[in-house]
Design a protein around this motif. Structure first.
Motif, PDB file in Angstrom:
ATOM      1  N   UNK A 109       4.363  10.767   3.952  1.00  0.00           N
ATOM      2  CA  UNK A 109       3.592  11.882   3.389  1.00  0.00           C
ATOM      3  C   UNK A 109       4.326  12.593   2.265  1.00  0.00           C
ATOM      4  N   UNK A 110       5.643  12.412   2.189  1.00  0.00           N
ATOM      5  CA  UNK A 110       6.423  12.997   1.101  1.00  0.00           C
ATOM      6  C   UNK A 110       6.697  11.988  -0.013  1.00  0.00           C
ATOM      7  N   UNK A 111       6.026  10.826   0.059  1.00  0.00           N
ATOM      8  CA  UNK A 111       6.215   9.799  -0.953  1.00  0.00           C
ATOM      9  C   UNK A 111       7.497   9.015  -0.785  1.00  0.00           C
ATOM     10  N   UNK A 112       8.225   9.218   0.318  1.00  0.00           N
ATOM     11  CA  UNK A 112       9.524   8.578   0.495  1.00  0.00           C
ATOM     12  C   UNK A 112       9.382   7.205   1.162  1.00  0.00           C
ATOM     13  N   UNK A 113      10.330   6.327   0.847  1.00  0.00           N
ATOM     14  CA  UNK A 113      10.365   4.995   1.438  1.00  0.00           C
ATOM     15  C   UNK A 113      11.817   4.587   1.628  1.00  0.00           C
ATOM     16  N   UNK A 114      12.032   3.595   2.490  1.00  0.00           N
ATOM     17  CA  UNK A 114      13.360   3.047   2.724  1.00  0.00           C
ATOM     18  C   UNK A 114      13.247   1.537   2.898  1.00  0.00           C
ATOM     19  N   UNK A 115      14.048   0.798   2.136  1.00  0.00           N
ATOM     20  CA  UNK A 115      14.022  -0.652   2.158  1.00  0.00           C
ATOM     21  C   UNK A 115      15.399  -1.165   2.581  1.00  0.00           C
ATOM     22  N   UNK A 116      15.443  -1.889   3.687  1.00  0.00           N
ATOM     23  CA  UNK A 116      16.699  -2.403   4.217  1.00  0.00           C
ATOM     24  C   UNK A 116      16.733  -3.915   4.077  1.00  0.00           C
TER      25      UNK A 116
END
Length: 731
Positions: free
Chosen positions: A479-486
Motif C-alpha cells: 500500500x506504500x508502493x514498496x517492494x522487496x526482491x530477494x
C-alpha cells in the motif's frame, strides 16, 4: 519405480531438467534452497485394489540425487494398512516406495515445501507376468536384447518409469532375451497402457506403445539396423587400457523429445578395446554423455552453432566415431568460506574438468566480439566431475582428476565473484584446493511511484537480466508502493564468462498501460538503499529490446528450425484453437473445460509437483493470477496424471495456489492432446486469446524472439493492453 524426467527449455534451446538448473550442466538440488532443520511427516495408508488394508507392507523414503538415494526413513504398515514416516526433508524430489508381497511395487513422488503432515493413500495392484518376443528384421530371434525404458500410468494415475540404472532400487528384475527371443517383463498391473523401448548393441532402439500387459505374450517386436556408433575412450595421463567388459552408461539424446524421447539412447554398454559400440537412429542428436565408475568421461558433446567440433547429426550418416577422454577419478579436499573467512555449511559443490586444447579451439572459433567463448560453446570443453556438500566447517571432499578444473559452489543467497574459480589438481600427496569464497547476494528494495512521486500499490515489480541462472524474483508493491526482491544468486553472463551485473527492476501496472524500469548494478548495489521506479506511458524498455531483437536477421538454421517446428506441430501454430481440456479433474474452480474462460486471456501452465523448475516459476504464476484483472485474464494450471487430484489439491492448498488447476486423467488424454502442439517438457506455457485460439506457444516460436517462460508477465501485460476491448489507462 516412479521417476519424473521431463525436458525443460532454456531460451530457444531444448535441454534436460538437469541442465536447466545450470547451463554449464552443473546440478543444483532444490533441497539446498531449503536450509535448516525443518522436517515433515508423511502418513501412508496402503490398500488393495478392492479397498482392503494391506498390513506388513514396507514403506521407505528416497531422495532423487541423480539416483534413488535412501533417506533411512522406513516403516511397516499395521493391521489397518497404515504407517508413518517422520523427519522427511523439505524437497521437491522425494519418493516413497511401498512393497508388499504379491503386489506390484509402487513409488509415488511426494513434495514438502513446509514442515507439515501429509496424508497419502496408496492402492496396490496384483501383477501380471508377461513377455515380449524380439526378432531382427531378418526374422531371426534376437538374443541379449533388453528393455531401455518402460513406462505406464496405473489405474489411479501414478506414473511408472523404469530403466536399467534404477531397476535394482525399484526391486524390478532386469532380464535379457533368450535364444528364442523371449524377453520377460517386470511385474506390472493389468489394464494399463504400456510403452517400452527395446535395445541391443547390434540394432537401433525400437519403441512400442499402447500395449496392454497380460500374462503371457504381450507383443512381438522387430528390431532394425541403424547407424553404427563407436565411442572411442582415451584414458588421460595413465596410458592404461580400460578392462574389457567394464560398463559405461550412455545417454545420447536426440535434439527433440527429451531424456526419454523415442529416439534417445539411455543404456549401459560394455567396453571392449577402449570402445563402446551400439547402433542409433538416423537423426540429429543434441548431446552425448558417458558415465563410468572409475573415470570421468568427456567432454560432454553438444551440437552448438559454429562449433569447431564434428556435430552429432547422424541424419543420412553411414557411421559415426566419437572420441572422448577418460579421466581417472581422484579425491581432493577443499573449503568454502564467506568474505570474512568463515566456513559455510550446506554449500553444494560441483567440479568440472577443463580440456585446455578444446577450450583454445573454441575460443579461436568464437564469434563473440571479445573473443571469449559463450557459455554453451565453452561447455563443449568441459567434463562434469564429482559433487559434494560442505560440512559445518565449510569443508568438502570431492572426486576430480589431475589437471585444470573449475569449481562451482552454489548456496542460497551467495555468489562467487568468478563464475567458476579455476584450479589445478596435481597428483601430490596434499590434494587440497584453495578456498572458494562466497559473497552475499544483495536484496533489492524500493518504491514504485507515479510521475508526481505518489507511491502506487499493486504494481508488479520484477528483476530482469540478460544473464542466465535461476528464475529472478518478483513481488507486488504494498500500500506504500514498496517492494522487496530477494535473489538466490547473481546471474551468469549470457555471453562470454563471469557474472552479469547489469540488471533492471521492471514495474508493470497490471490494470493499465503504465510501466517503468530502473537499472541496477548487482555487484555494487547497497541492500539498504531504495530503488525508485517511476511509471510512465513510454514504451517499456523490455518491449523496445524485444522489437529491436525481432528486427535482427535470423540465421538460416534458426529459420529452418522454426519451419520444422511449424510443420511438426501444426496444431500449435498461432491462431489455431487450443484443445478444450475436458478430460481431466478440475480444482479450485467450477469450470469443466477451457471454454469457460472465453472472453479472457488464459495462461496455460503445464507442470507437475516433482518438477523443480516448475516450482521456481510458481511465484510469477501466482503474481499473474493475483495482479491481472480477473475479468480479463486467468491462469489454468495443467498437472500431469502422475498424482491423484486430491494430492494435487492438498499441494495447491499448502502452497496457496488459488488459481484453476486441471489434473490429467489416468490415460493422459490432455498430455496426448497438447503433445500435438509441442508440449513435451515441463514447465511449458501457452497464452490463449479471448477467442480460444493460441496467441503464443513457446514450443512453436512464430516471430516472437522471447518466450513465456522468460517473460510471461510482460507478454501477458502487452497482450491485454493491445486488445482493443481491454486497453485502458489507469491514472
Amino acid at each position: 519405480m516412479l521417476y519424473q524426467s521431463k525436458s525443460c527449455w532454456v531460451g530457444s534451446l531444448a535441454v534436460t531438467c538437469f541442465q536447466a538448473m545450470s547451463l554449464l550442466a552443473v546440478s543444483h538440488s532444490h533441497a539446498e534452497e531449503n536450509p535448516g532443520p525443518a522436517t515433515a511427516t508423511l502418513k501412508v495408508s496402503v490398500q488393495g485394489e478392492f479397498g482392503g488394508p494391506i498390513p506388513d507392507a514396507s514403506v521407505e523414503a528416497f531422495q532423487w540425487t541423480g539416483e534413488m538415494s535412501p533417506l533411512g526413513n522406513t516403516a511397516q504398515t499395521d493391521a489397518k494398512g497404515e504407517a508413518e514416516l517422520a523427519g522427511l526433508p523439505l524437497d521437491d524430489y522425494l519418493y516413497v516406495q511401498i512393497s508388499a508381497e504379491g503386489y506390484v511395487r509402487k513409488t509415488p513422488a511426494i513434495t514438502f515445501t513446509t514442515a507439515t503432515t501429509q496424508d497419502l493413500t496408496v492402492t496396490m495392484y496384483r501383477p501380471v507376468e508377461g513377455w515380449i518376443e524380439v526378432r531382427g528384421e531378418d526374422g531371426q530371434p534376437v538374443v541379449g536384447a533388453e528393455l531401455m525404458v518402460l513406462n505406464y500410468t496405473d489405474q489411479d494415475g501414478t506414473e511408472f518409469v523404469l530403466y536399467k540404472g534404477i531397476a535394482d532400487s525399484a526391486g524390478a528384475p532386469w532380464q535379457v532375451s533368450d535364444a528364442a527371443g523371449k524377453l520377460e517383463l517386470p511385474p506390472m498391473p493389468a489394464n494399463v497402457s504400456l510403452s517400452l523401448m527395446v535395445i541391443h548393441p547390434d540394432w537401433k532402439p525400437t519403441k512400442v506403445a499402447e500395449l496392454e500387459p497380460v500374462d503371457g505374450l504381450v507383443s512381438s517386436v522387430t528390431l532394425h539396423k541403424g547407424v553404427p556408433v563407436e565411442v572411442v575412450l582415451q584414458p588421460v595421463r595413465t596410458g592404461q587400457t580400460i578392462p574389457d567388459g567394464t560398463t559405461a552408461d550412455v545417454l545420447m539424446m536426440a535434439s527433440a523429445g527429451g531424456s526419454f524421447g523415442g529416439l534417445t539412447i539411455r543404456h549401459p554398454f560394455e567396453i571392449n578395446d577402449n570402445r563402446i559400440r551400439f547402433q542409433a537412429e538416423s537423426t540429429n542428436f543434441g548431446e552425448i554423455r558417458v558415465a563410468m565408475d572409475d573415470y570421468f568421461v568427456g567432454p560432454v558433446r553438444y551440437n552448438f552453432p559454429d562449433s569447431p567440433f564434428e556435430p552429432l547429426n547422424l541424419t543420412n550418416a553411414d557411421s559415426s566415431t566419437i572420441d572422448l577422454n577418460a579421466y581417472p577419478k581422484q579425491k581432493v579436499r577443499g573449503r568454502v568460506v564467506d568474505h570474512l573467512g568463515n566456513g559455510i555449511k550446506n554449500v553444494h559443490v560441483r567440479g568440472v574438468l577443463i580440456d585446455a586444447e578444446r577450450m583454445k579451439a573454441i575460443a579461436e572459433a568464437s564469434i563473440e566480439g571479445d573473443g571469449s567463448p559463450a557459455p554453451f560453446r565453452k561447455a563443449a570443453a568441459m567434463t562434469i566431475a564429482g559433487g559434494a556438500t560442505t560440512d559445518v566447517n565449510g569443508d568438502y571432499e570431492i572426486e576430480l582428476a589431475p589437471g585444470p578444473v573449475s569449481i562451482e559452489a552454489m548456496h542460497h543467497g551467495f555468489y562467487t565473484k568468478d563464475e567458476m574459480p579455476d584450479f589445478e589438481v596435481t597428483q601430490d600427496a596434499d590434494r587440497t584446493l584453495p578456498d572458494v569464497i562466497l559473497l552475499p547476494v544483495p536484496t533489492i528494495r524500493g518504491i514504485v511511484q507515479d510521475q508526481t512521486g505518489k507511491p502506487v500499490p499493486g504494481v508488479i515489480a520484477k528483476l530482469t537480466s540478460l544473464g542466465r541462472g535461476d528464475t529472478l524474483p518478483v513481488a507486488l508493491s504494498d500500500e506504500d508502493g514498496r517492494f522487496e526482491l530477494t535473489m538466490t544468486r547473481i546471474p551468469y553472463a549470457a555471453e562470454g564468462e563471469g557474472l552479469e551485473s547489469d540488471a533492471s527492476v521492471l514495474a508493470i501496472d497490471p490494470r493499465g498501460k503504465l510501466s517503468g524500469s530502473t537499472d541496477v548494478d548487482l555487484l555494487k548495489h547497497d541492500s539498504a538503499a531504495d530503488v525508485i521506479v517511476t511509471l510512465s506511458t513510454d514504451q517499456p524498455k523490455w518491449l523496445s529490446e524485444i522489437k529491436k531483437s525481432s528486427d535482427q536477421p535470423r540465421s538460416e538454421e534458426s529459420l529452418e528450425q522454426i519451419e520444422t517446428l511449424k510443420a511438426k506441430y501444426a496444431a500449435g501454430v498461432v491462431g489455431q484453437p487450443a484443445p478444450r481440456l475436458t478430460s481431466g479433474t478440475w480444482l479450485n474452480t467450477t469450470a469443466t473445460s477451457l471454454e469457460a474462460f472465453r472472453g479472457r486471456f488464459v495462461l496455460l501452465d503445464f507442470w507437475f509437483i516433482g518438477c523443480g523448475p516448475c516450482h521456481r516459476d510458481m511465484p510469477e504464476i501466482k503474481v499473474a493470477h493475483e495482479a491481472f484483472p480477473s475479468d480479463k485474464f486467468a491462469v489454468v494450471s495443467v498437472h500431469t496424471n502422475s498424482m491423484k487430484p486430491e494430492v494435487v489439491q492438498a499441494f495447491a492448498d499448502e502452497n496457496k495456489m488459488l488459481y484453476a488447476i486441471v489434473v490429467d486423467d489416468a490415460r493422459g488424454q490432455i498430455e496426448k492432446d497438447y503433445r500435438a502442439l509441442g508440449v513435451d517438457h515441463y514447465p511449458s506455457y501457452l497464452l490463449i486469446a479471448p477467442d480460444g485460439n493460441i496467441l503464443l506457444n513457446d514450443a512453436v516460436p512464430d516471430g516472437v524472439p522471447t518466450s513465456l517462460r522468460q517473460h510471461k508477465l510482460e507478454l501477458i501485460h502487452h497482450a491485454i493492453q493491445s486488445w482493443d476491448r481491454y486497453a485502458n489507462d489507469r491514472p
